[in-house]
Enzyme design. Structure first.
Site, PDB file in Angstrom:
ATOM      1  CB  CYS A  97      -0.995  -0.205   1.347  1.00 26.46           C
ATOM      2  SG  CYS A  97      -1.677   1.526   1.580  1.00 26.46           S
ATOM      3  CB  CYS A 129      -3.231   2.683  -1.391  1.00 30.45           C
ATOM      4  SG  CYS A 129      -3.474   1.103  -1.137  1.00 30.45           S
ATOM      5  CE  LYS A 146      -4.840   4.228  -6.176  1.00 27.30           C
ATOM      6  NZ  LYS A 146      -5.476   2.817  -6.100  1.00 27.30           N
ATOM      7  CE1 TYR A 153      -6.799  -1.152  -7.489  1.00 27.49           C
ATOM      8  CE2 TYR A 153      -7.282  -3.295  -7.768  1.00 27.49           C
ATOM      9  CZ  TYR A 153      -6.770  -2.531  -6.888  1.00 27.49           C
ATOM     10  OH  TYR A 153      -6.022  -2.497  -5.856  1.00 27.49           O
ATOM     11  CD  GLU A 163      -6.696   2.537  -9.232  1.00 28.92           C
ATOM     12  OE1 GLU A 163      -7.568   2.589  -8.589  1.00 28.92           O
ATOM     13  OE2 GLU A 163      -5.546   1.810  -8.806  1.00 28.92           O
ATOM     14  CG  HIS A 209     -28.314  21.612  -3.303  1.00 29.65           C
ATOM     15  ND1 HIS A 209     -28.083  20.862  -4.276  1.00 29.65           N
ATOM     16  CD2 HIS A 209     -28.537  22.882  -3.734  1.00 29.65           C
ATOM     17  CE1 HIS A 209     -28.641  21.637  -5.433  1.00 29.65           C
ATOM     18  NE2 HIS A 209     -28.620  22.783  -5.181  1.00 29.65           N
ATOM     19  CD  GLU A 266     -27.786  17.507  -4.021  1.00 31.25           C
ATOM     20  OE1 GLU A 266     -28.698  17.788  -3.272  1.00 31.25           O
ATOM     21  OE2 GLU A 266     -27.357  18.589  -4.780  1.00 31.25           O
TER      22      GLU A 266
HETATM   23  P1  FAD Z   1       1.506  -6.332   1.841  1.00 31.87           P
HETATM   24  O1  FAD Z   1       0.969  -4.846   1.958  1.00 31.87           O
HETATM   25  O2  FAD Z   1       1.671  -6.655   0.442  1.00 31.87           O
HETATM   26  O3  FAD Z   1       2.462  -6.576   2.851  1.00 31.87           O
HETATM   27  C1  FAD Z   1       3.266  -7.805   2.732  1.00 31.87           C
HETATM   28  C2  FAD Z   1       4.585  -7.599   3.176  1.00 31.87           C
HETATM   29  O4  FAD Z   1       5.210  -8.813   3.519  1.00 31.87           O
HETATM   30  C3  FAD Z   1       5.553  -6.862   2.207  1.00 31.87           C
HETATM   31  O5  FAD Z   1       6.247  -5.829   2.995  1.00 31.87           O
HETATM   32  C4  FAD Z   1       6.462  -8.120   1.825  1.00 31.87           C
HETATM   33  O6  FAD Z   1       7.870  -7.617   1.373  1.00 31.87           O
HETATM   34  C5  FAD Z   1       6.607  -8.884   2.926  1.00 31.87           C
HETATM   35  N1  FAD Z   1       7.041 -10.261   2.718  1.00 31.87           N
HETATM   36  C6  FAD Z   1       6.524 -11.081   1.803  1.00 31.87           C
HETATM   37  N2  FAD Z   1       7.102 -12.259   1.737  1.00 31.87           N
HETATM   38  C7  FAD Z   1       7.977 -12.167   3.096  1.00 31.87           C
HETATM   39  C8  FAD Z   1       8.703 -13.216   3.825  1.00 31.87           C
HETATM   40  N3  FAD Z   1       8.922 -14.581   3.395  1.00 31.87           N
HETATM   41  N4  FAD Z   1       9.316 -12.850   4.938  1.00 31.87           N
HETATM   42  C9  FAD Z   1       9.581 -11.516   5.160  1.00 31.87           C
HETATM   43  N5  FAD Z   1       8.513 -10.506   4.635  1.00 31.87           N
HETATM   44  C10 FAD Z   1       7.919 -10.892   3.570  1.00 31.87           C
HETATM   45  N6  FAD Z   1      -5.894  -1.015  -1.767  1.00 31.87           N
HETATM   46  C11 FAD Z   1      -6.908   0.023  -1.356  1.00 31.87           C
HETATM   47  O7  FAD Z   1      -7.739  -0.253  -0.323  1.00 31.87           O
HETATM   48  N7  FAD Z   1      -6.984   0.910  -2.015  1.00 31.87           N
HETATM   49  C12 FAD Z   1      -6.373   1.236  -2.987  1.00 31.87           C
HETATM   50  O8  FAD Z   1      -6.394   2.441  -3.792  1.00 31.87           O
HETATM   51  C13 FAD Z   1      -5.409   0.442  -3.588  1.00 31.87           C
HETATM   52  N8  FAD Z   1      -4.688   0.696  -4.622  1.00 31.87           N
HETATM   53  C14 FAD Z   1      -3.618  -0.166  -5.256  1.00 31.87           C
HETATM   54  C15 FAD Z   1      -2.693   0.142  -6.061  1.00 31.87           C
HETATM   55  C16 FAD Z   1      -1.746  -0.640  -6.422  1.00 31.87           C
HETATM   56  C17 FAD Z   1      -1.025  -0.576  -7.771  1.00 31.87           C
HETATM   57  C18 FAD Z   1      -1.577  -2.098  -5.875  1.00 31.87           C
HETATM   58  C19 FAD Z   1      -0.652  -3.061  -6.425  1.00 31.87           C
HETATM   59  C20 FAD Z   1      -2.483  -2.405  -4.789  1.00 31.87           C
HETATM   60  C21 FAD Z   1      -3.371  -1.295  -4.154  1.00 31.87           C
HETATM   61  N9  FAD Z   1      -4.259  -1.827  -3.175  1.00 31.87           N
HETATM   62  C22 FAD Z   1      -5.340  -0.752  -2.751  1.00 31.87           C
HETATM   63  C23 FAD Z   1      -4.176  -3.142  -2.535  1.00 31.87           C
HETATM   64  C24 FAD Z   1      -3.313  -2.926  -1.249  1.00 31.87           C
HETATM   65  O9  FAD Z   1      -2.020  -2.384  -1.547  1.00 31.87           O
HETATM   66  C25 FAD Z   1      -3.132  -4.239  -0.635  1.00 31.87           C
HETATM   67  O10 FAD Z   1      -4.574  -4.949  -0.473  1.00 31.87           O
HETATM   68  C26 FAD Z   1      -2.686  -4.157   0.793  1.00 31.87           C
HETATM   69  O11 FAD Z   1      -1.354  -3.667   0.728  1.00 31.87           O
HETATM   70  C27 FAD Z   1      -2.354  -5.897   1.422  1.00 31.87           C
HETATM   71  O12 FAD Z   1      -1.805  -5.786   2.380  1.00 31.87           O
HETATM   72  P2  FAD Z   1      -1.001  -6.980   3.085  1.00 31.87           P
HETATM   73  O13 FAD Z   1      -0.758  -6.722   4.423  1.00 31.87           O
HETATM   74  O14 FAD Z   1      -1.763  -8.174   2.862  1.00 31.87           O
HETATM   75  O15 FAD Z   1       0.126  -7.077   2.195  1.00 31.87           O
END
Ligand code: FAD
Length: 597
Positions: free
Chosen positions: A154, A159, A162, A309, A313, A572, A577
């Site tokens: 994120c 997010c 973006k 999306y 985007e 309004h 609305e």
């Molecule tokens: P993540 O945030 O992906 O975190 C996982 C973490 O675990 C990462 O830091 C990774 O490096 C780490 N990791 C992975 N494997 C290991 C390991 N083996 N050991 C140690 N660390 C590890 N959501 C919205 O709500 N609104 C938006 O507008 C939106 N826009 C987005 C735009 C884009 C371009 C993208 C790609 C996503 C967007 N999202 C949006 C989705 C949102 O970013 C994700 O849903 C959210 O970040 C998921 O969180 P998470 O904790 O599941 O995983």
């Protein structure tokens, strides 16, 4: 609780000067919370009975006290302890947690694998509830070499960058379309030349480098803030890559390749997902959303592959800041969203100059001598781009987690982990966020699920995450806010004859004096169950869609009816609305264009 019980009216919860917890203390009725204040004073008072903690801690303490006072036969009866997969009639988890901080031989009560939206939220909440917590986060560089700091998708590659880049595009569009008609930037000479309001600005020059570096600086400040936050909340941050050795042990590897081990009583897997690579010869020449926000050169002429999306985007903001953009669509735009709205988004993007090539996928990517990428499409067409951005979906980041060593299998289609109430098939291993199979890929969903799970594990809560009616927004140039069923989804589930669909087209007031916005229409739609009047889905296309939908999300959670919505007095003049003035049904065939005030 020992000692003198204070009169109920004198009970005050008050912050300890140096901790987020509360003290249950007695104070004169006249004393303010600030008077009761500091821990030393409170500890010195005769009336202080025991430091307990915050609300959740107090409830948990109370629950355990009741458990202790119950006859032992009933408290230990396994038939009375329902399993974590049970749910009551309202879909609430009825898991009885093991207790606040069980004694065990491990390094941590909770190890959170992944420091993204979900992992950080879960770890901080568990620590607040008294658990000993570590969070392991490590970013494997993207195939193109991009890497980033703490906070997950994120904040680094999702997010946040973006939305900032979307905002750059909105500014550019407002400058080009609206500003001159509002007199902004119109000099007295121009008034003479253009009659004051008839000209549109040229698309303003845009500096990619300025945008990129300001966005990246903001991200770095957030990375730092997250680290400080973990330290302040006494969560141990381990910047290493983890994989399971067994159900209580992870092997960790640091950036130098040094290995060590960490043990835990419980683990929450929150490793998120990564972009699915384009599978064709030369696919490695494409970048992904993991790279675009930190790209150290102007993206130039761009091909976005996919109609997700994320693809739309990115295409939208790149076009908005004046780049030449093509989107390669295999089948349909925004699968899973409301079809009518998805088509209107496509139409709007075409209107602003995005080129869509439909029914194709890239068949081959090659580097040209001039450093561009030549793309051969599946229909034989060939074109050249400066940047190819693959956004064909995301895959759970589970390949190297050693899940087989703990008996957890993943969905072969997306590599995500199946779970029931966030519990995997291994009892002490949980999963939240994007990597959980079936979880909407949204930051607030991961955060909410993480906090609720931590409260169930360490706070005595029995409340499960409700994944229904999550409102969200797609930040395409014409923003799309939605909650609940799409019209197509509701039709498939309830039958067309059981639905009433109300709809309305409108021109947002702020665009109404800008003739060159002519191709832009706002739209709203309510999908309603005929028999009950219950609103099944709300859809909105127009400015500030996220702000508009957030409150309607609450209304939907409360089970609102159509009468509730149209019975609400609107604000309004706003676009939100428009929902309160819906009256034309689709079935009537009447014009759905908005009238005046
Ligand atoms: P993540 O945030 O992906 O975190 C996982 C973490 O675990 C990462 O830091 C990774 O490096 C780490 N990791 C992975 N494997 C290991 C390991 N083996 N050991 C140690 N660390 C590890 N959501 C919205 O709500 N609104 C938006 O507008 C939106 N826009 C987005 C735009 C884009 C371009 C993208 C790609 C996503 C967007 N999202 C949006 C989705 C949102 O970013 C994700 O849903 C959210 O970040 C998921 O969180 P998470 O904790 O599941 O995983």
């Amino acid at each position: 609780i020992a000692g003198r019980a204070p009169a109920p009216g004198n009970l005050r919860a008050t912050s300890h000067a140096s901790s987020p917890f509360c003290w249950l203390s007695a104070a004169p009725a006249s004393a303010s919370a600030a008077d009761v204040g500091g821990g030393a004073d409170v500890a010195g008072s005769d009336d202080v009975v025991e430091f307990i903690g915050g609300c959740d801690d107090t409830l948990e303490w109370c629950r355990r006290l009741c458990e202790q006072q119950r006859p032992s036969s009933s408290s230990s009866s396994s038939s009375q302890r329902r399993g974590p997969h049970d749910a009551d009639d309202e879909g609430r988890a009825t898991m009885v947690p093991d207790g606040h901080v069980p004694s065990h031989p491990y390094d941590y009560d909770l190890l959170v694998l992944g420091g993204g939206s979900g992992g950080l939220a879960a770890s901080k909440e568990a620590s607040r509830l008294g658990a000993r917590v570590a969070v392991l986060d490590y970013v494997r560089p993207s195939p193109a070499g991009s890497k980033w700091g703490l906070g997950g998708t994120c904040v680094n590659v999702g997010c946040i960058p973006k939305k900032l880049m979307h905002n750059a595009a909105l500014l550019a569009e407002a400058h080009a379309h609206d500003a001159p008609h509002y007199g902004v930037g119109v000099t007295s000479e121009m008034e003479g030349a253009f009659g004051g309001v008839s000209a549109d600005n040229d698309a303003p020059h845009h500096s990619w480098e300025t945008l990129r570096s300001n966005v990246q600086n903001h991200i770095r400040s957030l990375n730092f803030k997250y680290r400080v936050d973990l330290r302040e909340r006494e969560v141990t941050y381990i910047n290493q890559l983890g994989s399971f050795l067994d159900a209580h042990t992870l092997e960790t590897v640091n950036a130098k390749g040094d290995k060590s081990r960490v043990t835990f009583s419980r683990c929450i897997v929150a490793v998120g997902g990564r972009p699915t690579p384009i599978d064709c010869p030369g696919g490695e020449l494409a970048i992904s959303s993991d790279d675009i926000f930190s790209l150290d050169r102007d993206p130039g002429r761009v091909l976005c592959v996919g109609a997700s999306y994320i693809s739309l985007e990115c295409a939208g903001f790149l076009r908005g800041i004046g780049r030449d953009v093509t989107v390669a669509v295999r089948s349909i735009l925004l699968r899973g969203f409301d079809r009518e709205c998805a088509d209107m988004i496509g139409e709007h993007m075409r209107g602003m100059g995005v080129n869509f090539v439909e029914g194709v996928v890239p068949a081959r990517l090659e580097k040209t001598d001039g450093g561009r990428i030549r793309v051969t499409f599946s229909n034989g067409d060939v074109d050249e781009y400066d940047t190819v951005l693959g956004a064909i979906g995301r895959t759970g980041d589970t390949a190297r987690l050693g899940l087989d060593r703990v008996g957890i299998s993943t969905n072969p289609k997306n590599c995500k982990i199946p779970a029931v109430h966030e519990q995997t098939s291994t009892p002490n291993v949980y999963v939240i966020g994007d990597v959980m199979d079936g979880c909407p890929e949204l930051t607030p969903v991961a955060i909410h699920a993480g906090r609720m799970l931590a409260r169930r594990l360490f706070g005595g809560s029995d409340r499960a995450m409700d994944y229904r009616n999550v409102c969200t927004t797609v930040f395409t140039p014409l923003e799309y806010g939605t909650v609940g069923y799409s019209e197509d989804g509701a039709t498939a589930e309830f039958g067309k004859e059981n639905l009433v669909v109300y709809h309305k087209y409108f021109v947002p007031l702020e665009w109404s004096i800008s003739p060159s916005r002519g191709h832009t229409q706002g739209f709203c739609k309510a999908v309603v169950e005929k028999r009950t009047d219950r609103v099944l889905g709300l859809h909105y296309l127009g400015p500030n869609a996220g702000e508009v939908m957030q409150g309607f999300g609450t209304a939907m959670k409360l089970g609102c009816t159509f009468e509730d919505i149209v019975g609400t007095v609107g604000i309004h003049p706003t676009t939100a609305e428009e929902f309160t003035t819906l009256s034309i049904t689709k079935a009537s065939g009447e014009s759905a264009a908005a009238g005046g005030c």
